[in-house]
Write a protein that holds these residues in place. Sequence first.
Motif, PDB file in Angstrom:
ATOM      1  N   CYS A 182      31.534  36.234  33.736  1.00  0.00           N
ATOM      2  CA  CYS A 182      32.918  36.163  33.241  1.00  0.00           C
ATOM      3  C   CYS A 182      33.753  37.321  33.775  1.00  0.00           C
ATOM      4  N   ASN A 183      33.171  38.511  33.831  1.00  0.00           N
ATOM      5  CA  ASN A 183      33.892  39.665  34.364  1.00  0.00           C
ATOM      6  C   ASN A 183      34.187  39.498  35.854  1.00  0.00           C
ATOM      7  N   GLN A 184      33.239  38.885  36.584  1.00  0.00           N
ATOM      8  CA  GLN A 184      33.483  38.617  38.009  1.00  0.00           C
ATOM      9  C   GLN A 184      34.638  37.634  38.189  1.00  0.00           C
ATOM     10  N   ILE A 185      34.612  36.542  37.412  1.00  0.00           N
ATOM     11  CA  ILE A 185      35.655  35.512  37.516  1.00  0.00           C
ATOM     12  C   ILE A 185      37.021  36.100  37.155  1.00  0.00           C
ATOM     13  N   ASP A 186      37.045  37.009  36.189  1.00  0.00           N
ATOM     14  CA  ASP A 186      38.306  37.624  35.772  1.00  0.00           C
ATOM     15  C   ASP A 186      38.958  38.426  36.908  1.00  0.00           C
ATOM     16  N   ARG A 187      38.145  38.861  37.865  1.00  0.00           N
ATOM     17  CA  ARG A 187      38.688  39.638  38.993  1.00  0.00           C
ATOM     18  C   ARG A 187      38.998  38.763  40.218  1.00  0.00           C
ATOM     19  N   TRP A 188      38.780  37.460  40.113  1.00  0.00           N
ATOM     20  CA  TRP A 188      39.084  36.563  41.224  1.00  0.00           C
ATOM     21  C   TRP A 188      40.595  36.526  41.489  1.00  0.00           C
ATOM     22  N   PRO A 189      40.987  36.221  42.738  1.00  0.00           N
ATOM     23  CA  PRO A 189      42.410  35.962  42.980  1.00  0.00           C
ATOM     24  C   PRO A 189      42.838  34.720  42.206  1.00  0.00           C
ATOM     25  N   LEU A 190      44.127  34.626  41.868  1.00  0.00           N
ATOM     26  CA  LEU A 190      44.613  33.460  41.133  1.00  0.00           C
ATOM     27  C   LEU A 190      44.556  32.220  42.031  1.00  0.00           C
ATOM     28  N   PRO A 191      44.383  31.015  41.459  1.00  0.00           N
ATOM     29  CA  PRO A 191      44.352  29.793  42.272  1.00  0.00           C
ATOM     30  C   PRO A 191      45.676  29.633  43.018  1.00  0.00           C
ATOM     31  N   GLU A 192      45.617  29.597  44.327  1.00  0.00           N
ATOM     32  CA  GLU A 192      46.836  29.467  45.133  1.00  0.00           C
ATOM     33  C   GLU A 192      46.626  28.379  46.179  1.00  0.00           C
ATOM     34  N   PRO A 193      47.346  27.262  46.053  1.00  0.00           N
ATOM     35  CA  PRO A 193      47.172  26.156  47.008  1.00  0.00           C
ATOM     36  C   PRO A 193      47.506  26.567  48.440  1.00  0.00           C
ATOM     37  N   GLY A 194      46.711  26.032  49.390  1.00  0.00           N
ATOM     38  CA  GLY A 194      46.980  26.240  50.807  1.00  0.00           C
ATOM     39  C   GLY A 194      46.472  27.548  51.368  1.00  0.00           C
ATOM     40  N   VAL A 195      45.759  28.335  50.552  1.00  0.00           N
ATOM     41  CA  VAL A 195      45.267  29.653  50.993  1.00  0.00           C
ATOM     42  C   VAL A 195      43.739  29.681  50.878  1.00  0.00           C
ATOM     43  N   LEU A 196      43.073  30.274  51.872  1.00  0.00           N
ATOM     44  CA  LEU A 196      41.622  30.422  51.794  1.00  0.00           C
ATOM     45  C   LEU A 196      41.312  31.588  50.854  1.00  0.00           C
ATOM     46  N   LEU A 197      40.621  31.305  49.758  1.00  0.00           N
ATOM     47  CA  LEU A 197      40.338  32.312  48.732  1.00  0.00           C
ATOM     48  C   LEU A 197      38.865  32.707  48.784  1.00  0.00           C
ATOM     49  N   SER A 198      38.590  33.984  48.572  1.00  0.00           N
ATOM     50  CA  SER A 198      37.210  34.479  48.496  1.00  0.00           C
ATOM     51  C   SER A 198      36.869  34.732  47.044  1.00  0.00           C
ATOM     52  N   LEU A 199      35.842  34.018  46.544  1.00  0.00           N
ATOM     53  CA  LEU A 199      35.452  34.116  45.137  1.00  0.00           C
ATOM     54  C   LEU A 199      34.025  34.645  45.032  1.00  0.00           C
ATOM     55  N   PRO A 200      33.853  35.964  44.759  1.00  0.00           N
ATOM     56  CA  PRO A 200      32.502  36.509  44.623  1.00  0.00           C
ATOM     57  C   PRO A 200      31.843  36.063  43.325  1.00  0.00           C
ATOM     58  N   ILE A 201      30.596  35.617  43.430  1.00  0.00           N
ATOM     59  CA  ILE A 201      29.862  35.169  42.242  1.00  0.00           C
ATOM     60  C   ILE A 201      28.364  35.321  42.490  1.00  0.00           C
ATOM     61  N   MET A 202      27.671  35.991  41.609  1.00  0.00           N
ATOM     62  CA  MET A 202      26.206  36.118  41.657  1.00  0.00           C
ATOM     63  C   MET A 202      25.701  36.591  43.023  1.00  0.00           C
ATOM     64  N   GLY A 203      26.384  37.567  43.627  1.00  0.00           N
ATOM     65  CA  GLY A 203      25.922  38.122  44.902  1.00  0.00           C
ATOM     66  C   GLY A 203      26.334  37.317  46.117  1.00  0.00           C
ATOM     67  N   LEU A 204      27.046  36.176  45.911  1.00  0.00           N
ATOM     68  CA  LEU A 204      27.552  35.372  47.018  1.00  0.00           C
ATOM     69  C   LEU A 204      29.081  35.409  47.015  1.00  0.00           C
ATOM     70  N   VAL A 205      29.664  35.011  48.123  1.00  0.00           N
ATOM     71  CA  VAL A 205      31.126  34.888  48.177  1.00  0.00           C
ATOM     72  C   VAL A 205      31.454  33.452  48.586  1.00  0.00           C
ATOM     73  N   LEU A 206      32.038  32.698  47.662  1.00  0.00           N
ATOM     74  CA  LEU A 206      32.447  31.328  47.971  1.00  0.00           C
ATOM     75  C   LEU A 206      33.807  31.363  48.654  1.00  0.00           C
ATOM     76  N   GLN A 207      33.907  30.707  49.786  1.00  0.00           N
ATOM     77  CA  GLN A 207      35.190  30.559  50.467  1.00  0.00           C
ATOM     78  C   GLN A 207      35.769  29.213  50.029  1.00  0.00           C
TER      79      GLN A 207
END
Length: 578
Positions: A182-207
Amino acid sequence: MLLAIPQLKRRREEAMEVLGSPSGSRLPWEGFSAWLDGICVVTFDLELGQAMELVYPLNVKLTEKEKTSICYLSFPDSYSGCLGDTQFTFRMRRSAGQRSCPFQENEKYNRETPVTLQRDGAHFYGYVYFRQVRDSSVKRGYFQKSLVLLSSLPYTNLFHTILQLIAPEYFNKLDPCLEAVCNQIDRWPLPEPGVLLSLPIMGLVLQVRIPSRSDLMETNVINEHQEDRLEPPSHSLIVHDVDLFRALQSVLMNLQMLWELVLLGEPLVIMAPSPTISSEIVLALISCISPLKFSSDFRPYFTIHDNEYKEYTTRTQAPPSLLLGVTNPFFIKTLQHWPHILRVGEPRMSGDLPKQVKLKKTAKLKTLDTKAGMYTSYKPFLHKDKTLIKQLMKGLQKKFPSSTLSSILRKHLFELTQSFILPLERYMGSLMPHHSSITAWKNPPQVRPFQQEELMKMLEHTGPQLNSPIKGDWMGLYRRFLKSPHFDGWYRLKQREMRERLETAHLKVICEANISAWIKNKSEVEIVDLVLKLRDKLQRAYRQQLPVSAASLARLKDHIDAVICSLPEDLQSILHPH
């Protein structure tokens, strides 16, 4: 006293966070709430049955009614016999008064994303990872627990991928794992359409890339299914995709009919052997009419304990416009009066093609051991597209992966829906007033009223029947569609968009007008009225986030100030904001 200074400083920083600091720092849990409403853990209690074990973060507010619904929807029906790990999706109504979203950029997000991916403030999506394994240390002999992600966003692929990462870890390590996630998700960038977002979770980074409205097709993004190879940072995950071919493989021969039933908002129940299959089929059918928004209700997985059970099974009124996924055989009896019933089994092959369900008359659905089939008396308006079946057959023979076959299906259905909607879009465009009729000192002109017969005449000369390879009664389909909830939803959206375009054009004309010349011979009452109207325009531009440049808005503010300055001092003091 010195010891209290750090505490005082921390309190002040927390207060600044709550109030919103000028530097743009977020509110507490704003980052988390932009993606999720909460994470729930549902377990099996010997005395209570399904019970809510944990809700995280602690500030998540769920009513008792919502908690009860989540508990029932988070476990497969006992008839499903799901051993091991099972993933599926449900959707349920929020209680009244639970619709607000603390995510501040919500309006901007909904404006920029396709209508099919907008935030749903009236419902929860529940993304479930259920585990049932033998465990001799438990009285009942089984470990039974579900991890559920609650969200207002229809990001099926993203959230199920996240569950594959966090659920096995949680079942081994329990609470501390959830807090970290939950703390990791709280630091994610906000959902923004049309932009490639990097979402770190459990030691991985989802693009991740959220499609934007400006995308020509929502499906033109690489690497559609990444579940088995989530390696940072080279993979891009599509947030919303469902595997269309896997979900619809047993109904390919009836796909044209199903597309029409979904397009027309007909009541349709999917009876499946597991919540995984029922939810995948329901979500796949909804996506079949993209880019059109599915405006009816839908429940990917529904149980007899649901609050709406009586509403949906009553025989005293016609079934609602609803797409319903069920697994309990009891529904065969209680939903027997529904006009369209699709009953499917576990998918299996028959030669080169997956075994297809057969079309059967509704009257035959009478016993509890009913076989797989499409039970309906509906006659499609359009003929089957044999080209599509040939394409898929060719792909199966060449052993194309499911993702490639899904792309073929998605492209076909997208183009079919697009060809159906485009003439309606053109007609709506013809109702817009010409730009030359917009003047600064009059209210913007109104959109011409929609007239069905005028549309039908236009369709005779410009409709898809003229060049579509799919033949049939297109005009009959249009007439039926105009009575459907999806037309109503589409029309309301178009009306709002057209009003906003007129509002924007009017605002631009005002910004470019010579206001000082206009007010020369006007009375004080007229000038004050103008100030109030211009202020209202400015506020609406900000509130609705109209596509007007910052320079134009600044010019409008200058216009307002200049008009106020032309008035006597006593009126200036009243009109100037304090």
